[in-house]
Design a protein around this motif. Structure first.
Motif, mmCIF file in Angstrom:
data_model
loop_
_atom_site.group_PDB
_atom_site.id
_atom_site.type_symbol
_atom_site.label_atom_id
_atom_site.label_comp_id
_atom_site.label_asym_id
_atom_site.label_seq_id
_atom_site.Cartn_x
_atom_site.Cartn_y
_atom_site.Cartn_z
ATOM 1 N N THR A 71 0.850 -1.173 0.000
ATOM 2 C CA THR A 71 0.000 0.000 0.000
ATOM 3 C C THR A 71 0.894 1.235 0.000
ATOM 4 O O THR A 71 1.828 1.308 0.802
ATOM 5 C CB THR A 71 -0.890 0.030 1.260
ATOM 6 N N ASP A 73 0.732 5.383 0.229
ATOM 7 C CA ASP A 73 -0.125 6.526 0.555
ATOM 8 C C ASP A 73 0.352 7.780 -0.162
ATOM 9 O O ASP A 73 1.534 8.136 -0.072
ATOM 10 C CB ASP A 73 -0.113 6.789 2.056
ATOM 11 N N ASP A 76 -3.843 12.404 -1.620
ATOM 12 C CA ASP A 76 -5.249 12.346 -2.002
ATOM 13 C C ASP A 76 -5.762 10.956 -2.342
ATOM 14 O O ASP A 76 -6.922 10.805 -2.695
ATOM 15 C CB ASP A 76 -5.512 13.288 -3.172
ATOM 16 N N LYS A 77 -4.906 9.929 -2.247
ATOM 17 C CA LYS A 77 -5.372 8.573 -2.540
ATOM 18 C C LYS A 77 -4.412 7.541 -2.001
ATOM 19 O O LYS A 77 -3.262 7.836 -1.701
ATOM 20 C CB LYS A 77 -5.582 8.360 -4.032
ATOM 21 N N ILE A 79 -2.821 3.872 -3.014
ATOM 22 C CA ILE A 79 -2.617 2.938 -4.118
ATOM 23 C C ILE A 79 -2.227 1.587 -3.550
ATOM 24 O O ILE A 79 -1.379 1.497 -2.662
ATOM 25 C CB ILE A 79 -1.507 3.449 -5.072
ATOM 26 N N ASN A 83 -5.115 -1.404 -7.492
ATOM 27 C CA ASN A 83 -5.540 -0.198 -8.223
ATOM 28 C C ASN A 83 -4.328 0.592 -8.746
ATOM 29 O O ASN A 83 -4.311 1.819 -8.711
ATOM 30 C CB ASN A 83 -6.448 0.686 -7.360
ATOM 31 N N GLU A 86 -4.339 3.817 -10.970
ATOM 32 C CA GLU A 86 -4.651 5.124 -10.408
ATOM 33 C C GLU A 86 -3.427 5.853 -9.861
ATOM 34 O O GLU A 86 -3.528 6.986 -9.393
ATOM 35 C CB GLU A 86 -5.702 4.974 -9.303
#
Length: 127
Positions: A71, A73, A76-77, A79, A83, A86
């Motif tokens: 993961t 960070d 704003d998102k 990932i 995903n 993105e």
């Protein structure tokens, strides 16, 4: 800008939780800044981190890793391995994977090529 990485399973990392490991002397979580230097002894995970950064750049997981799970960070998102499409595309990595893919002439002088990978100068950006 990338802030932190937690890695459940990738390369030499297993169950690495950023918020548990990366803290200052006041026990506050430290995040990546605009400029970061990653250093460490051999086999400490530097190349593995560069491979994760490269995955964020290309959007492709390497075939030779069994069940990769991490993961990343951003402000704003978040990932994850599910995903990747993105992920911001402004990440650039120069590591052994990049050299093998973009500068194949280094490994095969007869058949290798140089793939374009950078645009320099404001006039070229418009092109």
């Amino acid at each position: 800008m990338l802030q932190k990485i937690s890695i459940d399973n990738f390369g030499s990392f297993k169950n690495f939780v950023w918020d548990d490991k990366i803290r200052d002397n006041g026990n506050n979580v430290i995040t990546f800044k605009k400029l970061n230097i990653i250093y460490g002894r051999n086999y400490s995970g530097k190349t593995t981190l560069s491979k994760i950064f490269r995955i964020l750049e290309t959007g492709e997981l390497p075939a030779n890793y069994e069940e990769p799970d991490f993961t990343v960070d951003f402000p704003d998102k978040i990932i994850t391995t599910s995903n990747l499409e993105e992920a911001p595309q402004n990440i650039r990595v120069y590591n052994s994977d990049f050299r093998r893919e973009s500068l194949s002439f280094l490994h095969d002088p007869d058949q290798g090529v140089i793939e374009p990978f950078a645009i320099v100068g404001s006039a070229n950006v418009r092109i």
